[in-house]
Structures are given as structure tokens and as C-alpha cells.
Design a protein around this motif. Structure first.
Motif, short mmCIF file in Angstrom:
data_model
loop_
_atom_site.label_atom_id
_atom_site.label_comp_id
_atom_site.label_asym_id
_atom_site.label_seq_id
_atom_site.Cartn_x
_atom_site.Cartn_y
_atom_site.Cartn_z
N VAL A 51 -4.64 11.43 8.74
CA VAL A 51 -4.76 10.80 10.05
C VAL A 51 -6.14 11.10 10.65
N ALA A 52 -6.64 12.32 10.45
CA ALA A 52 -7.97 12.68 10.97
C ALA A 52 -9.03 11.79 10.33
N GLN A 53 -8.93 11.55 9.02
CA GLN A 53 -9.87 10.63 8.35
C GLN A 53 -9.76 9.23 8.92
N ALA A 54 -8.52 8.79 9.11
CA ALA A 54 -8.30 7.43 9.63
C ALA A 54 -8.90 7.27 11.02
N LYS A 55 -8.80 8.30 11.84
CA LYS A 55 -9.37 8.23 13.19
C LYS A 55 -10.88 8.09 13.14
N GLN A 56 -11.52 8.80 12.19
CA GLN A 56 -12.98 8.69 12.06
C GLN A 56 -13.37 7.26 11.68
N HIS A 57 -12.64 6.66 10.74
CA HIS A 57 -12.95 5.29 10.35
C HIS A 57 -12.65 4.31 11.48
N ALA B 187 -12.93 4.90 14.61
CA ALA B 187 -14.01 5.02 15.60
C ALA B 187 -15.23 4.21 15.20
N SER B 188 -15.41 4.01 13.88
CA SER B 188 -16.55 3.22 13.40
C SER B 188 -16.18 1.75 13.19
N GLY B 189 -14.94 1.39 13.60
CA GLY B 189 -14.53 0.00 13.55
C GLY B 189 -13.92 -0.46 12.25
N ARG B 190 -13.48 0.48 11.41
CA ARG B 190 -12.90 0.11 10.12
C ARG B 190 -11.44 0.56 10.05
N ASP B 191 -10.57 -0.33 9.60
CA ASP B 191 -9.16 0.01 9.45
C ASP B 191 -8.94 0.92 8.25
N THR B 192 -7.80 1.61 8.26
CA THR B 192 -7.41 2.47 7.14
C THR B 192 -6.01 2.09 6.67
N VAL B 193 -5.89 1.83 5.39
CA VAL B 193 -4.58 1.66 4.78
C VAL B 193 -4.16 3.02 4.23
N LEU B 194 -3.07 3.56 4.78
CA LEU B 194 -2.53 4.83 4.31
C LEU B 194 -1.34 4.53 3.40
N PHE B 195 -1.55 4.71 2.11
CA PHE B 195 -0.52 4.41 1.13
C PHE B 195 0.23 5.69 0.79
N VAL B 196 1.56 5.66 0.94
CA VAL B 196 2.39 6.83 0.65
C VAL B 196 3.31 6.49 -0.52
N ASP B 197 3.02 7.09 -1.67
CA ASP B 197 3.83 6.84 -2.86
C ASP B 197 5.10 7.68 -2.79
N GLU B 198 6.20 7.10 -3.26
CA GLU B 198 7.52 7.75 -3.24
C GLU B 198 7.87 8.25 -1.85
N VAL B 199 7.67 7.38 -0.87
CA VAL B 199 7.85 7.78 0.53
C VAL B 199 9.27 8.27 0.80
N HIS B 200 10.24 7.85 0.01
CA HIS B 200 11.62 8.29 0.22
C HIS B 200 11.79 9.79 0.02
N ARG B 201 10.80 10.43 -0.63
CA ARG B 201 10.90 11.88 -0.85
C ARG B 201 10.48 12.69 0.37
N PHE B 202 9.86 12.05 1.34
CA PHE B 202 9.60 12.73 2.61
C PHE B 202 10.90 12.85 3.38
N ASN B 203 11.12 14.01 4.00
CA ASN B 203 12.31 14.15 4.83
C ASN B 203 12.11 13.40 6.15
N LYS B 204 13.14 13.37 6.97
CA LYS B 204 13.11 12.55 8.18
C LYS B 204 12.03 13.01 9.15
N ASP C 215 0.08 3.15 17.26
CA ASP C 215 -1.20 2.89 17.96
C ASP C 215 -2.25 2.25 17.06
N GLY C 216 -1.91 1.97 15.79
CA GLY C 216 -2.85 1.28 14.91
C GLY C 216 -3.87 2.17 14.25
N THR C 217 -3.69 3.50 14.34
CA THR C 217 -4.63 4.39 13.65
C THR C 217 -4.61 4.12 12.15
N VAL C 218 -3.42 3.88 11.61
CA VAL C 218 -3.29 3.56 10.18
C VAL C 218 -2.45 2.30 10.01
#
Length: 438
Positions: free
Chosen positions: A97-103, A105-122, A134-137
Motif C-alpha cells: 500500500v505504501a508503494q501504491a500511495k507513492q505511485h 501521488a505521481s498520477g499512476r494507478d497500481t494494480v495489486l494482484f493477490v494470488d490465492e487470496v482465499h488463504r488470507f484470513n478475514k 479510496d482508489g489507492t489500489v
């Protein structure tokens, strides 16, 4: 934090698997998923117009979930960050998220891809919500599991779910042809490529891995059927114990039995065995089918199912599987009734929702003189001493439930005769001069 954490190594001098070398970079070279990516389809339009939204890619392994996310990010000129839910936690989420915020701020979107997202707990899934909101990612999750069971409702409501399908044989053969062209000097017939495609079972990565392994074992730069026999021996089809494919296949088996389709039932049974399913699990489910879908229309079904289970336990393979096949075919051909199943559910609902009704006095146990003095068992009619062994007009329910009917036999198999018998007994109740609770 290095970019390697999210994007993998950028060193191209080392070994790369064939599947990685052939990863498509645009939609024109991407194989499969035409139901989503054909011209005019909403997902393709979204990618081509560079108007990305948060999404979940749900599908089996090797169908291009990660590749599609990368293509979407490149098309939109968005920064691409990748996390694996197996290796990452809240710390890595915060760094991404910190990386995404930097991008941002410079006007570039960030796609944050999470593989096997079902393995994250709630709670880990919740950590994404403010930044998706808020559109950060632009959040893209990949999962092999049903998102409606494995993902937070809050995350699902902010994402669009796309169901990716396993690749068709023709699509896999096209991928394999490209793979063959990337192996200088290597040759293989179309029949050999078709054999690999059949064993890959809809998984492009697996197909290319098998091709690469065959190329390593090939003599004189030619992949032959003899080479493939060595490579493909013991290859199992996709089954995914405990996942959606597991439950889809056992569901198909159960429904084929219920639908009196013995050939289809046998096919799904063999598919599950081929995928590595434990036969004793199938035996337990066959027992369920015997009670739920045949019941008293043919009580022998339950005995045969139990016998097959015992054969599997005592003798193992292959005798056990043959006994299970016999039971499955018998159940599929037997007359069907869910009357027992429905009666059980109705009675259970009365117990769950009702009061704890007292046992009527005439039905109570009376083993001691004190209990007999308290009139336990008073007025009980011993059925064996009654005409035809039936105490007409007697009631065995609590008084508040005296008119309940749970069991409604169907007009098939043995239950047809059971229904006739019950109707006869109820007519005797109506004409009896003794009527309990009247």
C-alpha cells in the motif's frame, strides 16, 4: 523493500521454465476465456479502454489468472504489484500500500494482484478495504475456491467476480504448438501434442511443463509416444481434494444416482477415483444416497451400500472399488423416494422449534411400584394383544402433536405397499371406539 518481493526476480539470465517464457503479454496471444475476452465482452472492453476496476479471478490452476492481471495492468499503464497469500501477511500488505500511495501521488494507478487470496484470513482481507475504497489500489485477487465461501462480503461487494474456465483441448494444443516452437530443433507430432493436452486436463502451465519434461527426455530432438508414456505415467487428473472440484464431482455423482442415470454415476465415480479421492469417503456418501434418495422404496439399497463399504474397508483395492461400483449402479437403478429424508427433516424441525413436550402418562416407563402408583404406564394398550396386532385409535405423540404426519410414502417400490398399509391402519383409527386425546 525491494521490488522482488512483489514482482519476482528481474534477472533473465538464469533458467526460466517454458511456461514462464511463453507468458502472453497481450490479449491477442492470451489463450482461452473467450466468454470473457471475446471482442465486445465487458472485461475486454474494460482492459482495452484502460478503465480497470477491482476484480476477483476465480478458476482452476493454470488457466491464466496471473497472466490476465498482468496484461490488464500493462494495458492500463498501471504499476503491477504481486502478493502471495501463502507467503505474505499484514506487513507485506502495508508495504504494498505504501508503494501504491507513492505511485498514486505521481498520477499512476497500481494494480495489486493477490494470488490465492482465499488463504488470507478475514482480518487480512479487511486490511485491503480502505485502499480499495479510496482508489489507492486496483485490487485483483486470484482464487481456485468459491469466493462466496472464502472471501469477505465487504471485499466481494467492492469487486467484480469473473469465473475463468479450464482450457479446451484445441486451446491447449495451440499453446503446446507455441511451446514446441520455443524449443529450437525439437519436433513432435500433432498426435503427441494431443496426448499432452489430454493429460494436462485444462491446465496450460501443466501442459507446457509436461512438454518441457518430454523434450528433456527426448532422443534425437523428437518427442515420440514412447517418450510420452514415460512422462505421463501415473499422471492424475485435476481433483483438488476439499476444494470446489471435489464438491462439484461428488455432487454430480449424487445427482446422477438420484436421477436414475447409472452410466453417468459410474463415470463420476471413476473420475473421482482417477483424481485420487479416498474410496472410503465415497462409500460414506453412497450410504447417504441410499437413505436420502431411495429410502424405503427399496430398503435393500442401504444394506448393499453398507456391504460395499465393508468390502472396501476389509479388502481395499481393487475389490473394494468394484463393490462400490456395484452399489452405485444398484442405487441408480432402484426406485427413488425421499420420503424418509423429508420425514426426518420435518420431525427435526418440530423438535428444534417446539416445546419440550411431556411424555404422555400411558407411554411412560413403570419399572417400580412408586412409578406405577404415580400412574406411569396407566392405560397403555399392548399392541400384540390387540386385533391384527394393532391398537386402533391409540396415540403415541404428546397430546399437543397428536395429528402430526411426517412420513408420506411415495407411490414407487416398496413404499407403495407401505402407503397402502398405513392408509388401512388410519381407516381403522377413524372407526375405532377408542380414541386417545378425543
Amino acid at each position: 523493500m525491494t521490488s522482488d518481493l512483489f514482482e519476482g526476480s528481474t534477472d533473465s539470465s538464469g533458467y526460466q521454465p517454458l511456461a514462464a517464457r511463453l507468458r502472453p503479454h497481450d490479449l491477442d496471444t492470451y489463450a482461452g476465456q473467450q466468454h470473457l475476452l471475446a471482442p465486445g465482452k465487458p472485461l475486454r472492453e474494460s482492459i482495452e479502454r484502460r478503465q480497470l476496476h477491482s476484480m476477483i479471478f476465480w478458476g482452476p490452476p493454470g488457466v491464466g489468472k496471473t497472466t490476465l492481471a498482468r496484461i490488464a495492468a500493462e494495458a492500463a499503464d498501471a504499476h503491477f504489484l504481486q502478493l502471495s497469500a501463502v507467503l505474505s501477511g499484514v506487513k507485506e500488505i502495508r508495504e504494498a500500500v505504501a508503494q501504491a500511495k507513492q505511485h498514486k501521488a505521481s498520477g499512476r494507478d497500481t494494480v495489486l494482484f493477490v494470488d490465492e487470496v482465499h488463504r488470507f484470513n478475514k482480518s487480512q482481507q479487511d486490511a485491503f478495504l480502505p485502499y480499495v475504497e479510496d482508489g489507492t489500489v486496483i485490487f485483483v485477487g486470484a482464487t481456485t475456491e468459491n469466493p462466496s465461501f472464502e472471501l469477505n462480503n465487504a471485499l466481494l461487494s467492492r469487486s467484480r467476480v469473473y469465473k475463468l474456465r479450464q482450457l479446451e483441448r484445441a486451446e491447449l494444443e495451440h499453446v503446446l504448438q507455441r511451446g514446441l516452437e520455443a524449443l529450437p530443433g525439437m519436433q513432435a507430432s500433432t498426435e503427441c501434442l494431443a496426448m499432452i493436452a489430454a493429460q494436462a486436463d485444462g491446465d496450460a502451465r501443466r501442459a507446457l511443463n509436461l512438454l518441457e519434461l518430454a523434450a528433456d527426455l527426448a532422443e534425437q530432438d523428437e518427442i515420440t509416444q514412447a517418450t510420452l508414456e514415460e512422462v505421463l505415467q501415473g499422471s492424475l487428473r485435476r481433483f483438488d481434494k476439499g476444494g470446489d472440484l471435489f464438491y462439484d464431482q461428488i455432487s454430480a455423482l449424487h445427482k446422477a444416482v438420484r436421477g436414475s442415470a447409472p452410466d453417468a454415476a459410474l463415470y463420476w465415480f471413476c473420475r473421482m477415483l482417477d483424481g485420487g479421492c479416498e474410496p472410503l469417503y465415497i462409500a460414506r456418501r453412497v450410504m447417504r444416497m441410499a437413505s436420502e434418495d431411495i429410502g424405503n422404496a427399496d430398503p435393500r439399497a442401504l444394506s448393499l451400500a453398507l456391504d460395499a463399504w465393508q468390502v472396501q474397508e476389509r479388502l481395499g483395492s481393487p475389490e473394494g472399488e468394484l463393490a462400490l461400483a456395484q452399489a452405485i449402479l444398484y442405487l441408480a437403478c432402484a426406485p427413488k423416494s425421499n420420503a424418509v429424508y423429508n420425514a426426518y427433516k420435518l420431525a427435526s424441525a418440530d423438535v428444534d422449534e417446539g416445546d419440550s413436550e411431556e411424555v404422555p402418562m400411558h407411554l411412560r416407563n413403570a419399572p417400580t411400584a412408586l412409578m406405577r402408583d404415580m400412574e406411569h404406564g396407566e392405560g397403555y394398550r399392548y399392541a400384540h394383544d390387540e386385533e391384527e396386532g394393532y391398537a386402533a385409535g391409540e396415540n403415541y405423540f404428546p397430546a399437543a402433536l397428536s395429528e402430526r404426519r411426517y412420513y408420506h410414502p411415495v407411490d414407487r417400490g416398496l413404499e407403495k405397499r407401505i402407503a397402502e398399509k398405513l392408509q388401512y391402519l388410519r381407516e381403522r383409527d377413524k372407526t375405532s371406539t377408542i380414541r386417545r386425546y378425543d
